[in-house]
Design an enzyme around this catalytic site. Structure first.
Site, PDB file in Angstrom:
ATOM      1  N   HIS A  48       2.693  -1.852   7.231  1.00  0.00           N
ATOM      2  CA  HIS A  48       3.274  -3.085   6.774  1.00  0.00           C
ATOM      3  C   HIS A  48       3.824  -3.708   8.084  1.00  0.00           C
ATOM      4  O   HIS A  48       3.883  -4.928   7.976  1.00  0.00           O
ATOM      5  CB  HIS A  48       4.342  -2.859   5.588  1.00  0.00           C
ATOM      6  CG  HIS A  48       3.734  -2.746   4.253  1.00  0.00           C
ATOM      7  ND1 HIS A  48       4.224  -3.284   3.166  1.00  0.00           N
ATOM      8  CD2 HIS A  48       2.564  -2.360   3.952  1.00  0.00           C
ATOM      9  CE1 HIS A  48       3.352  -3.233   2.137  1.00  0.00           C
ATOM     10  NE2 HIS A  48       2.471  -2.427   2.358  1.00  0.00           N
ATOM     11  N   ASN A  87       6.467  -6.439  -0.011  1.00  0.00           N
ATOM     12  CA  ASN A  87       7.612  -5.492   0.431  1.00  0.00           C
ATOM     13  C   ASN A  87       8.841  -5.490  -0.541  1.00  0.00           C
ATOM     14  O   ASN A  87       9.473  -4.398  -0.443  1.00  0.00           O
ATOM     15  CB  ASN A  87       8.082  -6.034   1.836  1.00  0.00           C
ATOM     16  CG  ASN A  87       6.987  -5.738   3.070  1.00  0.00           C
ATOM     17  OD1 ASN A  87       6.120  -4.754   2.904  1.00  0.00           O
ATOM     18  ND2 ASN A  87       6.939  -6.505   4.138  1.00  0.00           N
ATOM     19  N   HIS A 117      -2.761   6.836  -0.345  1.00  0.00           N
ATOM     20  CA  HIS A 117      -2.115   7.029  -1.628  1.00  0.00           C
ATOM     21  C   HIS A 117      -2.146   8.260  -2.266  1.00  0.00           C
ATOM     22  O   HIS A 117      -1.584   8.346  -3.235  1.00  0.00           O
ATOM     23  CB  HIS A 117      -2.870   5.873  -2.511  1.00  0.00           C
ATOM     24  CG  HIS A 117      -2.537   4.497  -1.842  1.00  0.00           C
ATOM     25  ND1 HIS A 117      -3.593   3.564  -1.668  1.00  0.00           N
ATOM     26  CD2 HIS A 117      -1.439   3.851  -1.512  1.00  0.00           C
ATOM     27  CE1 HIS A 117      -2.964   2.527  -1.177  1.00  0.00           C
ATOM     28  NE2 HIS A 117      -1.760   2.676  -1.139  1.00  0.00           N
TER      29      HIS A 117
END
Ligand code: HEM
Ligand SMILES: *[C@@H]1O[C@H](CO)[C@@H](O)[C@H](O)[C@H]1NC(C)=O
Ligand SMILES: *[C@@H]1O[C@H](CO)[C@@H](O)[C@H](O)[C@H]1NC(C)=O
Ligand SMILES: *[C@@H]1O[C@H](CO)[C@@H](O)[C@H](O)[C@H]1NC(C)=O
Length: 207
Positions: free
Chosen positions: A69, A97, A196
């Site tokens: 990010h 976020n 993930h």
């Protein structure tokens, strides 16, 4: 697919991808950038993460996501760490976020430990990059030598965070375009999505 294999593939690609891209334009990046100025930086970072992750194993994935990010918005410049002020519109409050960026406190803890050993030496952007690498190792994933020597940005860009960071409802074409904008191809997109499989995060996607 065996989930460990997915982690391995994903993380191998983080090596190639987050380890080498947008910032690879800076020829000075080098895994031993702090060899003379902060030789122990890696162990210091690792020790804080190891200790935190004993109680909070999810943090290992959170720190990998933190680096991602950061990098998708103005490059890996730690802009995501800039808090909201009168002049900064923080990326922390961007949609991807808000309520999901975990680990700000841990990054601050790491920075404090590093500053104690080597004042004014190691950039926050490098701390995020190292944290992603060491989190992978501590999660029994692969290890790599992340190039260091990034400089911290002085600005944040919340609009760009909303634009560049993918959302779960984005189409495949949008995801491909978002990654292409960072110099990443479809193989990188698929492989990095394997992140993930850290802890329970895979459930969000598979279920
Ligand atoms: C490809 C497009 C991607 C989409 C749409 C996406 C979306 C998401 C979403 C919605 C979450 C849940 C956030 C929450 O509410 O807690 C999540 C978690 C996570 N993502 Fe992604 N992500 C993407 C790519 C990536 C990449 C490239 C990485 C790292 C290489 C990554 C690593 C993670 C990790 C580790 C978590 C769990 C974080 C935690 O438990 O704190 N994701 N992602
Ligand atoms: C390096 O850091 C680790 C972890 O904080 C510590 O155990 C070790 O003693 C340090 N070594 C030196 C030479 O400072
Ligand atoms: C940013 O905010 C966090 C708490 O949300 C705080 O711990 C940290 O010290 C702040 N950083 C700066 C540079 O003010
Ligand atoms: C995700 O979808 C929204 C709504 O269609 C769009 O505004 C946004 O640009 C997309 N994000 C990416 C990274 O493509």
């Amino acid at each position: 697919m065996n989930s460990l294999r997915a982690v391995a593939i994903a993380l191998c690609c983080i090596v190639v991808v987050l380890g080498g891209l947008p910032f690879s334009s800076n020829a000075q990046l080098d895994p031993s950038f702090y060899r003379n100025t902060c030789p122990n930086v890696s162990s210091i970072v690792r020790e804080v993460i190891r200790s935190v992750s004993k109680k909070d194993p999810r943090m290992l994935g959170s720190l990998v996501r933190f680096h991602f990010h950061d990098c998708f918005v103005q490059g890996c410049d730690a802009s995501v760490l800039l808090n909201k002020t009168d002049t900064v519109v923080s990326e922390q409050d961007a949609f991807p976020n808000r309520n999901s960026l975990r680990g700000l406190d841990v990054v601050n803890q790491i920075k404090t430990a590093v500053e104690k050993a080597c004042p004014n030496t190691v950039s926050c952007a490098d701390i995020l990059a190292l944290s992603a690498e060491l989190s992978s190792t501590l999660a029994d994933g692969p290890d790599w030598k992340v190039p260091l020597g990034r400089r911290d940005g002085l600005t944040a860009n919340q609009l760009l965070a909303n634009k560049n960071l993918p959302a779960p409802f984005n189409t495949t074409d949008q995801l491909k375009a978002a990654f292409a904008a960072q110099g990443l191809d479809t193989t990188d997109l698929v492989a990095l999505s394997g992140a993930h499989t850290f802890w329970k995060s895979s459930l969000l996607f598979i279920c």
